[in-house]
Every structure is written in structure tokens, then in C-alpha cells.
Design a protein around this motif. Sequence first.
Motif, PDB file in Angstrom:
ATOM      1  N   GLU A 182      10.400 144.043  57.668  1.00  0.00           N
ATOM      2  CA  GLU A 182       9.827 143.508  58.908  1.00  0.00           C
ATOM      3  C   GLU A 182       8.549 142.633  58.687  1.00  0.00           C
ATOM      4  O   GLU A 182       8.063 142.260  59.595  1.00  0.00           O
ATOM      5  CB  GLU A 182       9.636 144.671  60.141  1.00  0.00           C
ATOM      6  CG  GLU A 182      10.870 145.456  60.329  1.00  0.00           C
ATOM      7  CD  GLU A 182      12.022 144.690  60.731  1.00  0.00           C
ATOM      8  OE1 GLU A 182      11.515 143.775  61.671  1.00  0.00           O
ATOM      9  OE2 GLU A 182      13.291 144.705  60.657  1.00  0.00           O
ATOM     10  N   LEU A 183       8.114 142.683  57.448  1.00  0.00           N
ATOM     11  CA  LEU A 183       6.857 142.304  57.169  1.00  0.00           C
ATOM     12  C   LEU A 183       6.971 140.782  56.396  1.00  0.00           C
ATOM     13  O   LEU A 183       8.084 140.419  55.918  1.00  0.00           O
ATOM     14  CB  LEU A 183       6.038 143.058  55.933  1.00  0.00           C
ATOM     15  CG  LEU A 183       5.504 144.515  56.702  1.00  0.00           C
ATOM     16  CD1 LEU A 183       4.830 145.264  55.647  1.00  0.00           C
ATOM     17  CD2 LEU A 183       4.890 144.206  57.990  1.00  0.00           C
ATOM     18  N   CYS A 184       5.990 140.046  56.513  1.00  0.00           N
ATOM     19  CA  CYS A 184       6.174 138.581  56.054  1.00  0.00           C
ATOM     20  C   CYS A 184       5.062 138.342  55.126  1.00  0.00           C
ATOM     21  O   CYS A 184       3.944 138.333  55.484  1.00  0.00           O
ATOM     22  CB  CYS A 184       6.450 137.489  56.957  1.00  0.00           C
ATOM     23  SG  CYS A 184       6.375 136.008  56.776  1.00  0.00           S
ATOM     24  N   TYR A 185       5.267 137.570  53.936  1.00  0.00           N
ATOM     25  CA  TYR A 185       4.158 136.834  53.103  1.00  0.00           C
ATOM     26  C   TYR A 185       4.328 135.633  53.446  1.00  0.00           C
ATOM     27  O   TYR A 185       5.300 134.781  53.111  1.00  0.00           O
ATOM     28  CB  TYR A 185       4.188 137.423  51.724  1.00  0.00           C
ATOM     29  CG  TYR A 185       3.315 136.507  50.828  1.00  0.00           C
ATOM     30  CD1 TYR A 185       1.952 136.391  51.049  1.00  0.00           C
ATOM     31  CD2 TYR A 185       3.893 135.566  49.878  1.00  0.00           C
ATOM     32  CE1 TYR A 185       1.146 135.980  50.110  1.00  0.00           C
ATOM     33  CE2 TYR A 185       3.306 135.069  48.970  1.00  0.00           C
ATOM     34  CZ  TYR A 185       1.991 134.896  49.215  1.00  0.00           C
ATOM     35  OH  TYR A 185       0.926 134.382  48.284  1.00  0.00           O
ATOM     36  N   PRO A 186       3.255 134.832  53.912  1.00  0.00           N
ATOM     37  CA  PRO A 186       3.393 133.405  54.332  1.00  0.00           C
ATOM     38  C   PRO A 186       3.006 132.242  52.940  1.00  0.00           C
ATOM     39  O   PRO A 186       3.244 131.435  53.124  1.00  0.00           O
ATOM     40  CB  PRO A 186       2.389 133.147  55.102  1.00  0.00           C
ATOM     41  CG  PRO A 186       1.284 134.118  55.109  1.00  0.00           C
ATOM     42  CD  PRO A 186       2.132 135.451  54.428  1.00  0.00           C
ATOM     43  N   GLY A 187       2.696 133.050  51.951  1.00  0.00           N
ATOM     44  CA  GLY A 187       2.292 132.185  50.867  1.00  0.00           C
ATOM     45  C   GLY A 187       3.404 131.870  49.853  1.00  0.00           C
ATOM     46  O   GLY A 187       4.424 132.221  50.111  1.00  0.00           O
ATOM     47  N   PRO A 188       2.962 130.831  48.893  1.00  0.00           N
ATOM     48  CA  PRO A 188       3.998 130.231  47.961  1.00  0.00           C
ATOM     49  C   PRO A 188       4.857 131.325  47.194  1.00  0.00           C
ATOM     50  O   PRO A 188       3.999 131.918  46.522  1.00  0.00           O
ATOM     51  CB  PRO A 188       3.316 129.272  47.180  1.00  0.00           C
ATOM     52  CG  PRO A 188       2.161 129.531  47.155  1.00  0.00           C
ATOM     53  CD  PRO A 188       1.743 130.407  48.741  1.00  0.00           C
ATOM     54  N   THR A 189       6.202 131.394  47.168  1.00  0.00           N
ATOM     55  CA  THR A 189       6.806 132.447  46.504  1.00  0.00           C
ATOM     56  C   THR A 189       7.687 131.964  45.680  1.00  0.00           C
ATOM     57  O   THR A 189       8.394 130.858  46.169  1.00  0.00           O
ATOM     58  CB  THR A 189       7.443 133.460  47.465  1.00  0.00           C
ATOM     59  OG1 THR A 189       6.299 133.933  48.381  1.00  0.00           O
ATOM     60  CG2 THR A 189       7.994 134.713  46.644  1.00  0.00           C
ATOM     61  N   LEU A 190       8.023 132.423  44.378  1.00  0.00           N
ATOM     62  CA  LEU A 190       9.219 131.785  43.356  1.00  0.00           C
ATOM     63  C   LEU A 190       9.771 133.077  43.091  1.00  0.00           C
ATOM     64  O   LEU A 190       9.475 134.202  42.603  1.00  0.00           O
ATOM     65  CB  LEU A 190       8.470 131.349  42.428  1.00  0.00           C
ATOM     66  CG  LEU A 190       9.467 130.779  41.158  1.00  0.00           C
ATOM     67  CD1 LEU A 190      10.339 129.676  41.588  1.00  0.00           C
ATOM     68  CD2 LEU A 190       8.940 130.481  39.838  1.00  0.00           C
ATOM     69  N   PHE A 191      11.174 133.106  43.359  1.00  0.00           N
ATOM     70  CA  PHE A 191      12.260 134.156  42.790  1.00  0.00           C
ATOM     71  C   PHE A 191      12.938 133.534  41.513  1.00  0.00           C
ATOM     72  O   PHE A 191      13.526 132.341  41.746  1.00  0.00           O
ATOM     73  CB  PHE A 191      13.322 134.406  43.799  1.00  0.00           C
ATOM     74  CG  PHE A 191      12.848 135.274  45.033  1.00  0.00           C
ATOM     75  CD1 PHE A 191      12.874 136.642  44.938  1.00  0.00           C
ATOM     76  CD2 PHE A 191      12.017 134.879  46.161  1.00  0.00           C
ATOM     77  CE1 PHE A 191      12.083 137.563  45.970  1.00  0.00           C
ATOM     78  CE2 PHE A 191      11.471 135.636  47.000  1.00  0.00           C
ATOM     79  CZ  PHE A 191      11.366 137.120  46.998  1.00  0.00           C
ATOM     80  N   ILE A 192      12.901 134.236  40.505  1.00  0.00           N
ATOM     81  CA  ILE A 192      13.566 133.687  39.173  1.00  0.00           C
ATOM     82  C   ILE A 192      14.736 134.614  38.923  1.00  0.00           C
ATOM     83  O   ILE A 192      14.390 136.030  38.913  1.00  0.00           O
ATOM     84  CB  ILE A 192      12.586 133.748  38.036  1.00  0.00           C
ATOM     85  CG1 ILE A 192      11.176 133.078  38.475  1.00  0.00           C
ATOM     86  CG2 ILE A 192      13.352 132.984  36.885  1.00  0.00           C
ATOM     87  CD1 ILE A 192      10.510 132.881  37.300  1.00  0.00           C
TER      88      ILE A 192
END
Length: 257
Positions: free
Chosen positions: A190-200
Motif C-alpha cells: 500500500e506504500l509508494c516511493y515517488p522517486g526515480p526507480t530502476l528495476f534490472i
Amino acid sequence: MTLNHQISGQGQPLVLLHGLFGSLENLGGVRRELEGQYQIIAVDLPDHGRSGHTTTFSYLDYSQQVLQLLDSLAVKKAAVLGHSMGGKVAMCLAQHHPERVSQLIVADIAPVAYPDRHGSIFAGLNQVDLPALQDRRQADRQMAEHIKEPGVRQFLLKSLAQEHGQWQWRFNLALLQRDYSKITDWPFSELCYPGPTLFIKGGQSDYLQAAYKDTIAAQFPRSQGRIIADAGHWLHAEKPAAFCKIVRDFIRVDETH
């Protein structure tokens, strides 16, 4: 508890978090490749490596320990890179303290609950007779009854150490086995991180699946994905140059925006 860690390089801080049964040495290749551009903070997570042991596994507690380490180093904001279980620690840290994470890089894990994947590994580890053990070769033979892949056994053996004449695992085996359902779980959907994120993703790995796309987008709305072909779950070790180029390009591009 003060987490065991190593610092190298100069520049923007970049925290490296290893996976289950590992230590900061697992991301040593990444550290060596990137320390020319960043201040690398390589961490032994709780219950692993040379960090202290806890009594209960908790992603929230693990991420809090990382945060306390950053506080002690006077690091107000850092890019955070985590592989597998360390990726979940990194995501937890970013979701609960977004103001402390400038960029988030998650290597081959998703913010979802996973089924049991480590039954044979626990069986192999418990097969090792530590009190009677003579050397690592003997431990390797004992583990081989349950763990067929030599590479997996060699990875585990890196955490087998002789302390005061007694062989022991550096990771907290009893706790990790008892609390394994908490390691595979993900209670923060239910939580959110609004910053730039990269999934590799490793192209040959099934940890990051297309079916998780909407789940990832809901929790990490500014996320993007990259795939390293011909790499499995250990993508950072199998394709270090490609992995580090992706990380470097992501941080550099984001910094220019």
C-alpha cells in the motif's frame, strides 16, 4: 547494532545491499567498477556477514539499521542499490524514508510475496556437521546431497568461517530458516516511493515477471525496467560490465533532470 560496512571512492553516496545468505563481498565487483564515480557504502545486512545477529527478521528493522548507519556517516541522501533480499530492504527504506533515497535501483526482485524457493538450500546447510567439520571441501560434499549446483554451494561456502577453532556460518541460519516466510513476504504493497526507480532483470531469471508490472507501477510510479540478456538471478556477477553501465547511466541521466 552498527552494521559492518566498507566505504570506498568519492562522490555521490551509493549504498550496496546484498541478498539472502550473502555479504557485502557479493557486490564487490559492482563496488570496484563504480567507486571511481561514487562514494560506495557496501553493507553487511543484519544476520549476515560480519554484522550482528537479531532475534526476529523484519524488513522494516533491517532498513532502519541501514538508515542508522547513514545517520552515523552523516549521509543525508544516497542512491540505494539492492539485489534480491537486499532489493526488498532497499524498497522498504525508500518507501518509508523517501527523503533519504535519491535514486533506487532494484536488482532482480519485485515488491511481491514469493513462494518457497530455498528448501533445498536450507536442507543442504543443515546437512553440514559443523562440530565435526574438518574443512570446506567436506562441507561442500555434505551440502551436495541437497544442493546440486556447484556455484550455489561455492556462494554459500563464502560465509563458512572458523571462529575460535569452531566452524560456523556467518549468517544467522536458525533465524533465517524460522522466519523464512517473512523474507519471502512483502507487507508494504500500500506504500509508494515517488522517486526515480530502476528495476534490472536477468533475462533468464523468473524473479521479475511481466505479471508484476502493475504492482510495481503502483508502488514505484517513476520506475523503469531494463533486462540483461543471458543472465540469471546473479546478473551483477554474471554480466558485471553491462550491469554497472545500466546503473551508471540511470544515475547520470536522472541527475541531469
